[in-house]
Enzyme design. Structure first.
Site, PDB file in Angstrom:
ATOM      1  N   GLU A  19      -2.230   0.693  13.405  1.00 27.46           N
ATOM      2  CA  GLU A  19      -3.386   1.067  12.587  1.00 27.46           C
ATOM      3  C   GLU A  19      -4.697   0.872  13.351  1.00 27.46           C
ATOM      4  O   GLU A  19      -5.630   1.655  13.210  1.00 27.46           O
ATOM      5  CB  GLU A  19      -3.402   0.185  11.329  1.00 27.46           C
ATOM      6  N   GLU A  68       0.846  -1.182   0.000  1.00 22.51           N
ATOM      7  CA  GLU A  68       0.000   0.000   0.000  1.00 22.51           C
ATOM      8  C   GLU A  68       0.896   1.252   0.000  1.00 22.51           C
ATOM      9  O   GLU A  68       1.167   1.803  -1.029  1.00 22.51           O
ATOM     10  CB  GLU A  68      -0.953  -0.031   1.198  1.00 22.51           C
TER      11      GLU A  68
HETATM   12  C1  BGC Z   1      -5.359   2.747   4.626  1.00 17.60           C
HETATM   13  C2  BGC Z   1      -5.852   3.865   5.484  1.00 17.60           C
HETATM   14  C3  BGC Z   1      -6.874   4.617   4.749  1.00 17.60           C
HETATM   15  C4  BGC Z   1      -7.986   3.667   4.493  1.00 17.60           C
HETATM   16  C5  BGC Z   1      -9.176   4.230   3.874  1.00 17.60           C
HETATM   17  C6  BGC Z   1      -6.480   1.856   4.297  1.00 17.60           C
HETATM   18  O1  BGC Z   1      -6.121   0.797   3.496  1.00 17.60           O
HETATM   19  O2  BGC Z   1      -4.317   2.064   5.211  1.00 17.60           O
HETATM   20  O3  BGC Z   1      -5.125   4.315   6.449  1.00 17.60           O
HETATM   21  O4  BGC Z   1      -7.213   5.849   5.240  1.00 17.60           O
HETATM   22  O5  BGC Z   1      -7.539   2.551   3.761  1.00 17.60           O
HETATM   23  O6  BGC Z   1     -10.033   3.276   3.625  1.00 17.60           O
END
Ligand code: BGC
Length: 909
Positions: free
Chosen positions: A762, A490
């Site tokens: 997270e 990501e």
């Molecule tokens: C990310 C986030 C993001 C989110 C939104 C994720 O995959 O890691 O931090 O804001 O998606 O859906």
């Protein structure tokens, strides 16, 4: 001679200091020390005043700018002399002289007159170098390798060029960029120390080049240039499902070297079809997946003039020779920072050899080891060990994070990757039969070279570890763009994450240029209808846009940067983007209600596993959208006010009233209850002033009730969390805010700390109390969003803040608010004016507060008192001191104004 001048300067400064004279130092151009590659016509200049008395202010300044440092001190050959300007401005003063020329170096200094009318001496000389200002200044052409490239593994191409410098060299500047990533050498030596260049921007419209002073790398006679390319963000794998080539499939190089000879002539060496190309030791390199280097394929001496390149191919001119998207580099490049040694090398229960570096960090591991030709050593990277102590990579999803080094076998070899980075604490070593020891490995943290500005500490060690984790979350995820996470497949510029953390970020580090650059990408990737992407640079697609709390990065980040750095120009430049976003929402709204479209909502809010009785803290998504509609409109009004756009102020103020009225009608009962009885609902409604004053107190009480109903736990996600404690402390519930901050069981900020985290997670429950993990598809252990509490720690615990109408800490607020079980807290902040400090302790019924205020600013200090008690400064009542202006002293608090200097306050508490 030079030494003598320096000695005199030191001597002079020493005496000036001793005499109490005001001095000028810390000169910045475009917020950087002696930058190269400035492409604005009026660079902003800043300086700091200092002296050993209190209350120093600037009453006037004089700036002079010249083309050589020698003539500058004689006041000759100046391109600008501002003359004596009566003004107190010492930050972001625009250059106002003759037009500046491409590639030229300018030298400058400043002197000031203080509040007593006394002149300082001239400051030390600082410099800046202009970038290439006109498209015609680029003589170079885009080049690609001349051989057929393997389009599957995509080994890194090498480019080479030799040339004769026929005369004595005065100076030389290299301008380099790539479609992909590049690493350049001249005569065998690395050009600069920036990594992962040219960085990541919205390449189609904005591609940064870097500019290097390479005078010392060149020599009269034969010279050679060598450049290696990687696929990088340009062509590498990005986003899910292994998709690649987001900006194009062909990597390419653009290189220009401008040489000035001592006889006044100039020569330009640039990328063209006279260059040569080949491949070398880098067989594979991908940001997510890592790098493979075969040292046997190294072309020794390939960037030296004497190297025999007759087997190399030529190059081809790129079919796309566009240079209209080239821009100078605004932000600080990524550099190598802290080294880490393994604190442990061990064998896991699964029998794997693993190293623990003790810190979840972002960067790479340098290996210094001996091996046999053809043998290899493979490093895989992970953030955590699982419940059984085994190496855990599932949460990396498809990212392989694997570096493979193949030995050439001639003694100790040194390996490190070039065009990738890994997020890790643990490294698994395979494929190597020999002994390994900590001596063989050094992990380096890589991140944008933003100066560190803030420090926070207090009497609670868990909170100190939280601060450490926030700082490391920032280091790891401020890698040229603000990313969500640095390890899985990501690593994107998610807009909500960035806006939520932006104010905290500006305490920890100087992120002015970092965000100024990113905000230009926000504007560049904004759709024509004003919608703002989920991620910037946008590699998701034209319809992945417009989510409340994500897209609002377009208004929130510029405003936060304006508060922290007071750079009006940034606000001016972002204003069209801010306005376009608000207009987009307006277009989507009906009767001033924004209740359509896709929204992420309060992402990752508390969601218990056994949610049988509906305990999940689900906040109505359209209640959230309406709150952000109001917030963005308010910030637009703020910006319009600063910029003097009175018509916009009037128009959007009227709109804001209607937005709030629509909110009340749709989401609030007559008695003030919100349709979602969640913490986030109350937090957003209160923080963005959605409710009329008479309903706020009861709403805050409902929030407190809600917190208590969860046994003093938070339940907020990405959107509610940044404001939760602020709302509580603002509405008289400081105690509840402290209770949440100090809560150790999940969900809370300290739960991960108790679980051994070294970065921000997270999810509140990334690893459960029984050490099992949350769902691997979304479980990063280095995600800064929840670290947004850092802003509250600085602004409320230590109380360091700026007045909104005198931003950038021109007028400082020092309002420490002790609470919880804390007995001490201390914060420092380096601002453009100098250091601010607020450090308090509770000792034997005394509240002791040490404050430092930089020159040319004022501070309003709030000291908590008991029963209207007096505050003493260094043993004397403040009311009796001439240099302190007591504004108020009521039952609970004394309020006074001070100028620069150090102060030691005490009062009974
Ligand atoms: C990310 C986030 C993001 C989110 C939104 C994720 O995959 O890691 O931090 O804001 O998606 O859906």
């Amino acid at each position: 001679m030079q030494k003598l001048v320096l000695l005199c300067l030191i001597f002079f400064n020493f005496f000036a200091g001793a005499l109490g004279q005001t001095q000028v130092n810390s000169l910045l151009c475009e917020n950087r020390i002696n930058p190269t590659g400035i492409d604005v016509s009026q660079p902003l200049l800043s300086w700091q005043l200092s002296g050993n008395r209190r209350n120093i202010h600037q009453s006037a300044y004089e700036l002079r700018v010249g083309t050589s440092s020698k003539s500058l001190s004689q006041g000759k050959g100046l391109v600008w002399n501002s003359g004596k300007v009566s003004a107190d401005q010492s930050v972001h003063v625009p250059y106002g002289g003759n037009p500046l020329s491409s590639g030229k170096k300018y030298y400058w200094q400043v002197r000031v007159w203080d509040d007593k009318g006394q002149a300082s001496g001239w400051s030390p000389v600082a410099e800046w170098q202009m970038g290439l200002l006109q498209p015609g200044d680029w003589k170079a052409s885009w080049i690609e390798p001349g051989f057929i490239q393997d389009s599957v593994s995509r080994p890194s191409p090498l480019f080479r060029k030799t040339f004769q410098a026929s005369k004595k060299i005065q100076s030389a500047t290299a301008y380099i960029t790539a479609r992909g990533m590049y690493e350049a050498r001249i005569n065998g030596q690395r050009v600069g120390d920036a990594l992962l260049t040219p960085g990541w921007t919205s390449y189609r419209t904005r591609l940064q080049y870097q500019q290097y002073d390479v005078s010392n790398l060149l020599r009269q006679g034969a010279n050679a240039i060598g450049v290696t390319l990687g696929v990088g963000w340009y062509s590498g794998h990005l986003v899910w499902e292994n998709s690649k080539n987001h900006y194009g499939a062909r990597t390419a190089l653009l290189f220009q070297l401008n040489i000035q000879y001592t006889d006044g002539t100039e020569e330009v060496i640039s990328s063209d079809n006279s260059w040569k190309s080949s491949t070398g030791s880098i067989l594979y390199s991908e940001i997510y997946h890592g790098e493979t280097i075969d040292a046997r394929k190294e072309k020794e001496g390939w960037s030296d003039p004497g190297y025999d390149d007759h087997t190399w191919s030529g190059v081809q001119l790129s079919g796309d020779n566009n240079k209209s998207n080239l821009i100078a580099t605004i932000n600080e490049p990524v550099k190598r920072h802290e080294p880490f040694k393994p604190i442990k090398i061990f064998t896991t229960p699964a029998g794997e050899k693993v190293m623990d570096f003790g810190q979840n960090l972002v960067g790479w591991v340098q290996v210094r080891i001996r091996g046999n030709a053809g043998d290899s050593i493979v490093l895989q990277h992970a953030e955590v060990l699982d419940k059984n102590g085994n190496f855990y990579t599932e949460n990396l999803r498809l990212a392989r994070q694997k570096n493979t080094y193949i030995f050439k076998g001639n003694g100790t070899e040194l390996f490190e990757p070039h065009f990738t980075f890994q997020g890790f604490r643990y490294v698994k070593v395979t494929g190597f039969n020999g002994e390994i020891s900590p001596d063989n490995f050094t992990a380096y943290a890589l991140y944008s070279d933003m100066p560190a500005t803030g420090e926070f500490s207090c009497s609670n060690q868990l909170i100190n570890q939280l601060q450490h984790n926030i700082q490391w979350g920032q280091r790891g995820n401020f890698l040229d763009v603000p990313t969500d996470c640095p390890q899985r497949d990501e690593r994107l510029g998610w807009t909500a994450d960035a806006q939520a953390f932006s104010r905290t970020a500006a305490y920890n580090r100087q992120v002015n240029n970092f965000f100024a650059k990113w905000l230009k990408d926000v504007a560049a990737d904004q759709r024509a209808d004003g919608s703002v992407p989920f991620v910037v640079p946008n590699v998701l697609g034209p319809s992945d846009m417009g989510s409340a709390g994500w897209a609002d990065a377009a208004t929130i980040v510029p405003w936060n940067m304006y508060l922290a750095y007071a750079d009006r120009r940034l606000l001016e430049q972002q204003y069209p983007s801010m306005k376009a976003w608000v207009e987009y929402i307006r277009g989507k709204s009906q009767q001033d209600l924004w209740n359509s479209g896709f929204h992420f909502g309060d992402w990752l809010f508390y969601h218990p596993d056994d949610d049988l009785d509906g305990r999940a803290a689900v906040t109505d998504k359209y209640l959230i959208t309406q709150c952000y509609y109001a917030h963005s409109t308010q910030l637009l009004i703020n910006a319009a006010q600063v910029l003097g756009k009175t018509a916009d102020v009037a128009e959007y103020t009227a709109l804001l009233q209607r937005i709030k009225a629509a909110f009340m009608k749709e989401y609030v009962t007559p008695s003030g209850r919100l349709v979602s009885s969640t913490q986030t609902a109350y937090v957003l409604a209160l923080n963005f002033d959605m409710l009329p004053e008479d309903l706020r107190e009861q709403a805050a009480l409902r929030l407190v009730e809600n917190v208590k109903s969860y046994n003093n736990h938070l339940t907020t996600g990405f959107l509610g969390t940044p404001y939760l404690c602020h709302v509580l402390s603002r509405f008289g519930h400081l105690d509840v805010a402290y209770t949440l901050l100090l809560q150790e069981s999940y969900p809370s900020w300290l739960y991960p700390v108790k679980m051994g985290a070294t970065t921000i997670w997270e999810r509140w429950d990334g690893q459960k109390p029984d050490h099992t993990f949350e769902n691997a598809s979304m479980n990063s252990f280095n995600h800064y969003a929840y670290g947004a509490i850092g802003d509250w720690m600085y602004r409320v615990i230590t109380g360091i803040d700026t007045k909104e109408d005198a931003p950038g800490y021109r007028q400082i607020i020092i309002r420490p608010r002790p609470g919880g079980s804390l007995t001490q807290a201390s914060g420092t902040l380096q601002t453009y004016y100098g250091q601010i400090k607020s450090s308090w302790q509770l000792q034997n019924g005394q509240f002791i507060l040490d404050v430092e205020v930089p020159a040319n600013t004022t501070a309003t200090v709030y000291v908590p008192v008991k029963n209207g008690g007096t505050v003493m400064e260094n043993g004397k009542a403040v009311s009796e001191l001439k240099d302190i202006k007591l504004l108020n002293n009521d039952k609970d608090q004394a309020l006074f104004e001070i100028g620069s200097g150090k102060y030691h306050f005490t009062t009974a508490l």
